[in-house]
Each structure stands twice: as C-alpha cells, then as structure tokens.
Design an enzyme around this catalytic site. Structure first.
Site, PDB file in Angstrom:
ATOM      1  N   GLU A 122       0.845  -1.197   0.000  1.00 51.25           N
ATOM      2  CA  GLU A 122       0.000   0.000   0.000  1.00 51.25           C
ATOM      3  C   GLU A 122       0.876   1.242   0.000  1.00 51.25           C
ATOM      4  O   GLU A 122       2.083   1.157   0.266  1.00 51.25           O
ATOM      5  CB  GLU A 122      -0.942  -0.011   1.212  1.00 51.25           C
ATOM      6  CG  GLU A 122      -2.000  -1.109   1.104  1.00 51.25           C
ATOM      7  CD  GLU A 122      -2.936  -1.203   2.293  1.00 51.25           C
ATOM      8  OE1 GLU A 122      -2.751  -0.463   3.268  1.00 51.25           O
ATOM      9  OE2 GLU A 122      -3.847  -2.035   2.235  1.00 51.25           O
ATOM     10  N   HIS A 245      -9.539   9.206   2.418  1.00 51.37           N
ATOM     11  CA  HIS A 245      -9.073   8.114   1.558  1.00 51.37           C
ATOM     12  C   HIS A 245      -9.279   8.552   0.119  1.00 51.37           C
ATOM     13  O   HIS A 245     -10.348   9.043  -0.234  1.00 51.37           O
ATOM     14  CB  HIS A 245      -9.853   6.828   1.851  1.00 51.37           C
ATOM     15  CG  HIS A 245      -9.168   5.605   1.317  1.00 51.37           C
ATOM     16  ND1 HIS A 245      -9.057   5.349  -0.036  1.00 51.37           N
ATOM     17  CD2 HIS A 245      -8.543   4.584   1.940  1.00 51.37           C
ATOM     18  CE1 HIS A 245      -8.391   4.212  -0.210  1.00 51.37           C
ATOM     19  NE2 HIS A 245      -8.071   3.736   0.976  1.00 51.37           N
ATOM     20  N   ARG A 291      -1.100   8.860   1.119  1.00 52.49           N
ATOM     21  CA  ARG A 291      -2.523   9.135   0.964  1.00 52.49           C
ATOM     22  C   ARG A 291      -2.886  10.618   0.892  1.00 52.49           C
ATOM     23  O   ARG A 291      -3.745  11.015   0.131  1.00 52.49           O
ATOM     24  CB  ARG A 291      -3.217   8.541   2.171  1.00 52.49           C
ATOM     25  CG  ARG A 291      -4.370   7.705   1.807  1.00 52.49           C
ATOM     26  CD  ARG A 291      -4.842   6.998   3.009  1.00 52.49           C
ATOM     27  NE  ARG A 291      -4.699   5.583   2.773  1.00 52.49           N
ATOM     28  CZ  ARG A 291      -5.207   4.672   3.565  1.00 52.49           C
ATOM     29  NH1 ARG A 291      -5.868   5.024   4.635  1.00 52.49           N
ATOM     30  NH2 ARG A 291      -5.071   3.417   3.283  1.00 52.49           N
ATOM     31  N   HIS A 352     -12.061   9.344   6.057  1.00 51.80           N
ATOM     32  CA  HIS A 352     -11.777   7.923   6.273  1.00 51.80           C
ATOM     33  C   HIS A 352     -11.313   7.610   7.690  1.00 51.80           C
ATOM     34  O   HIS A 352     -11.772   6.643   8.296  1.00 51.80           O
ATOM     35  CB  HIS A 352     -10.687   7.516   5.278  1.00 51.80           C
ATOM     36  CG  HIS A 352     -10.295   6.077   5.324  1.00 51.80           C
ATOM     37  ND1 HIS A 352     -11.186   5.056   5.073  1.00 51.80           N
ATOM     38  CD2 HIS A 352      -9.093   5.477   5.570  1.00 51.80           C
ATOM     39  CE1 HIS A 352     -10.551   3.884   5.173  1.00 51.80           C
ATOM     40  NE2 HIS A 352      -9.288   4.119   5.489  1.00 51.80           N
ATOM     41  N   ARG A 387      -1.653   9.032   8.994  1.00 52.31           N
ATOM     42  CA  ARG A 387      -1.475   7.610   9.301  1.00 52.31           C
ATOM     43  C   ARG A 387      -0.977   6.837   8.081  1.00 52.31           C
ATOM     44  O   ARG A 387      -1.491   6.992   6.977  1.00 52.31           O
ATOM     45  CB  ARG A 387      -2.815   7.014   9.744  1.00 52.31           C
ATOM     46  CG  ARG A 387      -2.792   5.520   9.959  1.00 52.31           C
ATOM     47  CD  ARG A 387      -4.162   5.033  10.341  1.00 52.31           C
ATOM     48  NE  ARG A 387      -5.097   5.200   9.266  1.00 52.31           N
ATOM     49  CZ  ARG A 387      -5.549   4.223   8.499  1.00 52.31           C
ATOM     50  NH1 ARG A 387      -5.167   2.985   8.690  1.00 52.31           N
ATOM     51  NH2 ARG A 387      -6.413   4.465   7.538  1.00 52.31           N
TER      52      ARG A 387
HETATM   53  P1  FAD Z   1     -14.274   0.365  15.353  1.00 50.13           P
HETATM   54  O1  FAD Z   1     -13.883  -0.851  14.653  1.00 50.13           O
HETATM   55  O2  FAD Z   1     -14.828   1.474  14.542  1.00 50.13           O
HETATM   56  O3  FAD Z   1     -15.353  -0.032  16.456  1.00 50.13           O
HETATM   57  C1  FAD Z   1     -16.058   0.971  17.151  1.00 50.13           C
HETATM   58  C2  FAD Z   1     -17.207   0.318  17.879  1.00 50.13           C
HETATM   59  O4  FAD Z   1     -17.788   1.223  18.818  1.00 50.13           O
HETATM   60  C3  FAD Z   1     -18.347  -0.124  16.983  1.00 50.13           C
HETATM   61  O5  FAD Z   1     -18.789  -1.370  17.410  1.00 50.13           O
HETATM   62  C4  FAD Z   1     -19.432   0.936  17.242  1.00 50.13           C
HETATM   63  O6  FAD Z   1     -20.730   0.485  17.005  1.00 50.13           O
HETATM   64  C5  FAD Z   1     -19.200   1.192  18.707  1.00 50.13           C
HETATM   65  N1  FAD Z   1     -19.702   2.480  19.206  1.00 50.13           N
HETATM   66  C6  FAD Z   1     -19.419   3.720  18.752  1.00 50.13           C
HETATM   67  N2  FAD Z   1     -20.039   4.637  19.511  1.00 50.13           N
HETATM   68  C7  FAD Z   1     -20.727   3.967  20.475  1.00 50.13           C
HETATM   69  C8  FAD Z   1     -21.567   4.359  21.546  1.00 50.13           C
HETATM   70  N3  FAD Z   1     -21.857   5.644  21.816  1.00 50.13           N
HETATM   71  N4  FAD Z   1     -22.109   3.395  22.331  1.00 50.13           N
HETATM   72  C9  FAD Z   1     -21.869   2.088  22.090  1.00 50.13           C
HETATM   73  N5  FAD Z   1     -21.086   1.665  21.073  1.00 50.13           N
HETATM   74  C10 FAD Z   1     -20.515   2.595  20.288  1.00 50.13           C
HETATM   75  N6  FAD Z   1      -7.275   0.145   8.883  1.00 50.13           N
HETATM   76  C11 FAD Z   1      -6.277  -0.707   8.671  1.00 50.13           C
HETATM   77  O7  FAD Z   1      -5.342  -0.800   9.481  1.00 50.13           O
HETATM   78  N7  FAD Z   1      -6.285  -1.497   7.559  1.00 50.13           N
HETATM   79  C12 FAD Z   1      -7.289  -1.464   6.640  1.00 50.13           C
HETATM   80  O8  FAD Z   1      -7.274  -2.210   5.680  1.00 50.13           O
HETATM   81  C13 FAD Z   1      -8.351  -0.563   6.851  1.00 50.13           C
HETATM   82  N8  FAD Z   1      -9.361  -0.465   5.960  1.00 50.13           N
HETATM   83  C14 FAD Z   1     -10.427   0.320   6.259  1.00 50.13           C
HETATM   84  C15 FAD Z   1     -11.523   0.336   5.398  1.00 50.13           C
HETATM   85  C16 FAD Z   1     -12.656   1.067   5.716  1.00 50.13           C
HETATM   86  C17 FAD Z   1     -13.843   1.077   4.794  1.00 50.13           C
HETATM   87  C18 FAD Z   1     -12.684   1.822   6.912  1.00 50.13           C
HETATM   88  C19 FAD Z   1     -13.902   2.605   7.279  1.00 50.13           C
HETATM   89  C20 FAD Z   1     -11.592   1.847   7.753  1.00 50.13           C
HETATM   90  C21 FAD Z   1     -10.457   1.098   7.429  1.00 50.13           C
HETATM   91  N9  FAD Z   1      -9.348   1.085   8.278  1.00 50.13           N
HETATM   92  C22 FAD Z   1      -8.317   0.227   8.020  1.00 50.13           C
HETATM   93  C23 FAD Z   1      -9.367   1.773   9.557  1.00 50.13           C
HETATM   94  C24 FAD Z   1      -9.701   0.742  10.641  1.00 50.13           C
HETATM   95  O9  FAD Z   1     -10.683  -0.126  10.154  1.00 50.13           O
HETATM   96  C25 FAD Z   1     -10.174   1.371  11.914  1.00 50.13           C
HETATM   97  O10 FAD Z   1      -9.331   2.412  12.299  1.00 50.13           O
HETATM   98  C26 FAD Z   1     -10.206   0.347  13.040  1.00 50.13           C
HETATM   99  O11 FAD Z   1     -10.954  -0.748  12.638  1.00 50.13           O
HETATM  100  C27 FAD Z   1     -10.808   0.967  14.286  1.00 50.13           C
HETATM  101  O12 FAD Z   1     -11.034  -0.039  15.217  1.00 50.13           O
HETATM  102  P2  FAD Z   1     -11.668   0.329  16.610  1.00 50.13           P
HETATM  103  O13 FAD Z   1     -11.841  -0.941  17.345  1.00 50.13           O
HETATM  104  O14 FAD Z   1     -10.908   1.411  17.231  1.00 50.13           O
HETATM  105  O15 FAD Z   1     -13.097   0.956  16.232  1.00 50.13           O
HETATM  106  C1  SIN Z   2      -7.413   0.431   2.291  1.00 48.72           C
HETATM  107  O1  SIN Z   2      -7.597  -0.773   2.188  1.00 48.72           O
HETATM  108  O2  SIN Z   2      -7.127   1.171   1.369  1.00 48.72           O
HETATM  109  C2  SIN Z   2      -7.553   1.026   3.632  1.00 48.72           C
HETATM  110  C3  SIN Z   2      -6.346   0.796   4.401  1.00 48.72           C
HETATM  111  C4  SIN Z   2      -6.318   1.682   5.590  1.00 48.72           C
HETATM  112  O3  SIN Z   2      -7.140   2.568   5.746  1.00 48.72           O
HETATM  113  O4  SIN Z   2      -5.411   1.492   6.391  1.00 48.72           O
END
Ligand code: FAD
Ligand code: SIN
Length: 537
Positions: A122, A245, A291, A352, A387
C-alpha cells in the site's frame, strides 16, 4: 420502576478490533460487559479491506516499518510509541492467527513446509507487508474475534446499547482526583437509560467519518467516544488531522464503499475522466504516493477539470487475478453495473480516518483515572500528522493487549459511590424531529465544504460560526426532549466538528493531512507540537 444498575469489573464500549481484543484478554479473570450501539460486528473494523501492516520477515524489518511510519507522520509521530507498537505487532498478529483468523496465504506448495502469507503493498510502505484476507480483512477479523467472545462465559455483549456519558467522581460532586466509575447507557429497544458501574471503562468507539458528508465509514462512526471523553474532562489531541481516503467508489447508489489502496498496490493507475494519467505530475511515487498527497492531487484534478470523480484503472491486469485478489470489490461494482476487469472504477476522496483523538498512552491510559482509550478513538502518537495505511488495525490490537496486561497486573478497585439514575427529559415531540435530520445534514455539509482536504482560515472561521449556532440549538433541543440515539449522535458530531475546526484554526501551518492555503508550508516551530483541547471547567 427504576432502570437496572449493572455491575461488571470492566465495561468495554465498542465491538471493533480494540474493544473485542481487550475483552478477550481480560475475561479469563474478570467479568466484562461489551456495550455496542448496533449489532456486534458493526464497526469500522468490519469494513477494513487492505489489511494489517506487520513485519513478517523476508526482506522486511521493524526498522523499515518505523521509517515508513515516521515519514508518513510528517514530523509529528512519537518515535518511542511507533517503535513499541511496530515491534510488538508481529506477536499480536500471531495470537490473532492462533485465535482462528484466516489470512490469505501464498498460492502453491510451500517449499519449507511453513505457512507463507500473501503480503499486500500500500501507499507509503517501502515493502510488501500487509497481511490480508483477500479484500475483506475486517470481516474476517470480526468473525474470529466474535467467535472467541462467544466462547468466553465471562463476557456479556449488550447490542443496540448506546453509551451516553461517563459517570465520574467529579460529576458526582466529589473533590480530588477525577475518576471514571461507570457509564450511562441507552437501551435502545427498552427506551431507558441504564447505569453500568465498574472498576474501569475501556473506550473503543472508533472514529468520526460521519462528521463529513462523504465518508468511507459506516453509520456508527459518529465520534461518540471523543465527544464523551471531552465532556468528561479528558484531553483531546490533533483532531485537525482527518485522513481522506483517495478512492471511495463514486456511484449514486453506493453508500460509503471503499476501493482499497491495495488496488493501486497491485498496479492500479489513477486517471482523469478522459483517461489521462495524472499522478506523475504530483509525486515521484505516482499512484502509490502517500494518501494525503493522492487525495489532494485528486481534489485538484477534479477542480481543474470540473469532473465529479476520477478513474482508478486496473484493467491491464488479468481478469482472473483481479477477481481472485479483489472479490469483494469486483462483486460490489458488478452489482452497480461495472465490470472492473474491463472498465476503470469511478472514485472520489472521502473522510476515512481520525488520526487525532483522546490522548492516551500505549497502555490506553488517559487523563481520567479509570478511563482507558484504545484504537481509532485514541491519540497515542503512532500516526502523527498522517497515518500510514494499515497501521490502525495494528494499533488497536497492540494497545488493547497492553491495556489488558496493565489491568491484569494492577486491577483498579470498585468504587463504593452511590450512582444516581439518569434524569429523563420530557416527552418527545415528533414534529420537531425534522430539526435533528436538518442539523445532521448541515453539520456534515459545512464540514465537507469548509473543513475538507484543502482549507483556508476564512472557511474555517465560517465553519466555526455555523457550528456554534447549531450547537446552541442542539443543546436546547437535547435538554428539552427524551434522549434518542440519533439526537445523541447529533450532539456528538457537533462536538467533534467543533474540535476539528478549533484544532485546525490553531495549527497555523500545513503539515500532513492538514493543508491550509494561507500557510502552505510546514513550520518547524510546530514540529512535535500537538494541538491539545480540553474543556475548561
Ligand atoms: P471500530 O472498529 O470502529 O469499532 C467501534 C465500535 O464502537 C463499533 O462497534 C461501534 O458500534 C461502537 N460504538 C461507537 N459509539 C458507540 C456508543 N456511543 N455506544 C456504544 N457503542 C458505540 N485500517 C487498517 O489498518 N487497515 C485497513 O485495511 C483498513 N481499511 C479500512 C476500510 C474502511 C472502509 C474503513 C472505514 C476503515 C479502514 N481502516 C483500516 C481503519 C480501521 O478499520 C479502523 O481504524 C479500526 O478498525 C478501528 O477499530 P476500533 O476498534 O478502534 O473501532
Ligand atoms: C485500504 O484498504 O485502502 C484502507 C487501508 C487503511 O485505511 O489502512
């Protein structure tokens, strides 16, 4: 009848990679509640495509991963934090595999009998180091973690439960150290607010993409955690660094569908709508530039040509390779009438990732005792001003482990304090619900138009005024009516919008993801300086 008070050792808010990983680690010794506002798998994690960046040998090294991360972070990463997280990453990934996570493996027979994972590439990475499950890595992570949670009797998952605000000693009127002793939670189905009392709360609510009109994030990403922590007196840092993104699918019916950077990693090329390659005019790494550079280049090409999108072209690769490597993207585009093996994909940048957040150590500790923050909601210093792709899943995994280790070594005591029930407002007036949806749209559009990829001080000030007016109105509405999740989210996105704008106005320079036409260069005086906000009391 008074709503129930739940007692757990730990309350985890959020069921993405950070919350689930922490819960699994702590549950062998403690009772854990996972509170999550929709169904358990719904999270940013679930939509992750590209994968997890971790060094797994070959021609790679942690030193190279550190170098790439620091370069992307544009002078604002905390190097010690970067080293800690990237060094521990491979062990945490190995544990995930042990738990049952199925990463895509290299094809063909292994010459040494060992498992070899297919490594993706990437933008900003000098080596292939992204472990992935085809192009739906997040879905597989959630499957594996939730299967682990289901097998753990000490964990209870509260789906459709919305965390509203922390219960702190300060809020309860006690002097001395401010300590988080629980959280008020809306049970959406029952329509009542319940009290959760615990030793410690782990905040893992993810990011705030929904603050912007166009985003890759699912609907749950409304910045609730940052807003709650800010209200409770925590420190919030670097909110101006919103990562856009470069390639979100452009189609009237496609809501928030990402086209992974791995498509460019495998040779995908960005073109204008006329088919002309343009990244060579913006960066030596062309379509694989970092990015922020790619998003700004697309923004400028769209403005220059007046087109509503650009194109991402991978048609020069064999159809079989494309379908096998990107089955999720291939099938989704096909549903919208596009065959990506034959035609380029229309794409636009979209909000993103939140690089800033609640100031936390790598062990999740925040300025409030008893409140831990891990994952996208936190700001540890790993990402700096931008990031590096696929470093966020890794951060969630490593910091959740460290936070759990710390709690296992020295668990905080239960508080003996009396916690009052949440005070409900008056009856809801359905006629007025139009205010909620109108304000939602207005904030998101204001942020997109005035606080987007390219900013000016004048536009930021304009956004600040509008958001302040909207907040006044929301505050009025919030206190007058019974709490409902869309109103709570509105209050939170307004707070997060306020924080993003205030941080962006403070940073009088351009660095990483924050680009202000009035200060087009990075100012050395701002290097290693975070923009910290905390509510005056
Ligand atoms: P999240 O996975 O967002 O989980 C948050 C949780 O909190 C959810 O369950 C939500 O419902 C809950 N929540 C929120 N507010 C409340 C509330 N008030 N009360 C109760 N529950 C609540 N990162 C990478 O490293 N690699 C990738 O390939 C990548 N691809 C991505 C693709 C997409 C489409 C997106 C959107 C993001 C991507 N990212 C990627 C970023 C990465 O997915 C996130 O930064 C990471 O998953 C965040 O994890 P987390 O556990 O902190 O939060
Ligand atoms: C992607 O797959 O392009 C997202 C990766 C990331 O947000 O880290």
């Amino acid at each position: 009848m008074s709503p129930p008070t739940h007692h757990f050792d730990f309350v985890v808010i959020g069921s993405g990679i950070a919350g689930l990983s922490f819960a699994l680690k702590i549950a062998p010794r403690f009772r854990v509640a996972i509170v999550t506002k929709r169904w358990a798998a719904e999270s940013n994690t679930n939509y992750a495509q590209g994968g997890i960046a971790a060094v797994t040998g070959g021609d790679d090294s942690v030193e190279l991963h550190v170098k790439d991360t620091l370069a992307a972070g544009a002078g604002l990463c905390r190097e010690t934090v970067v080293r800690q997280i990237l060094t521990e990453g491979p062990s945490r990934v190995a544990e995930l595999i042990e738990l049952g996570m199925r990463f895509t493996e290299e094809e063909g027979e292994s010459p040494d009998g060992e498992r070899h994972f297919d490594l993706g590439r990437e933008g900003g990475h000098s080596r292939r180091r992204i472990l992935h499950a085809k192009d739906a890595t997040g879905r597989e992570i959630e499957r594996a973690l939730l299967a682990g949670v289901a097998a753990q009797p000490n964990i209870r998952v509260f789906e459709e439960h919305f965390a509203i605000d922390f219960i702190t000693t300060r809020k309860l009127g006690h002097s001395g150290e401010n300590r988080c002793v629980g959280v008020y939670v809306l049970d959406k189905a029952a329509g009542r607010v319940e009290t959760f009392a615990c030793r410690s709360v782990l905040l893992a609510t993810g990011g705030c993409g929904k603050v912007y009109l166009y985003t890759t994030n699912p609907d749950v990403a409304t910045g609730d955690g940052v807003a709650m922590a800010y209200r409770a007196g925590a420190r919030v840092a670097n909110m101006e660094f919103v990562q856009f993104h470069p390639t979100c699918l452009y189609h009237p019916k496609a809501k928030s569908f990402l086209v992974t950077e791995a498509v460019r990693g495998e040779g995908g090329v960005l073109r204008t709508v006329d088919g002309v390659e343009f990244m060579d005019r913006h960066h030596p790494l062309k379509s694989l530039a970092p990015r922020d550079v790619v998003a700004r280049a697309i923004d400028s090409e769209m403005k220059r040509t007046g087109a509503a999108h650009v194109l991402l072209d991978i048609t020069h690769k064999p159809a079989r390779f494309i379908i096998d490597r990107f089955p999720n993207i291939y099938q989704t585009c096909l549903k919208f009438g596009m065959d990506i093996t034959k035609e380029p994909i229309p794409v636009v940048p979209a909000a993103h990732y939140q690089c800033g957040g609640v100031v936390a150590t790598v062990d999740g500790e925040t300025a409030i005792a008893g409140l831990l923050a891990v994952g996208e909601v936190s700001c540890t210093g790993l990402h700096g001003a931008n990031r590096l792709a696929s470093n966020s899943l890794l951060e969630g995994l490593v910091c959740a482990h460290r936070a759990a280790e710390k709690m296992l070594a020295a668990p905080p005591d239960f508080s003996e304090l009396q916690m009052p029930d949440w005070q409900l407002g008056k009856a809801q007036n359905a006629d007025e619900l139009v205010v909620v949806s109108h304000n939602w749209d207005e904030i998101r559009r204001t942020m997109w138009d005035y606080v987007g990829i390219v900013r000016t001080t004048k536009r930021l000030e304009r956004a600040q005024k509008r958001i302040a007016l909207l907040q006044e109105e929301i505050q009025q509405y919030y206190w007058d009516f019974v709490v409902a999740s869309d109103l709570l989210e509105l209050r939170n996105i307004a707070t997060v919008a306020e924080l993003i704008v205030a941080s962006a106005l403070q940073r009088a320079e351009s660095r990483g993801l924050h680009y202000n036409l009035d200060f087009q260069k990075a100012d050395p005086a701002w290097a290693q300086r975070d923009t910290i906000l905390s509510r005056a009391r």
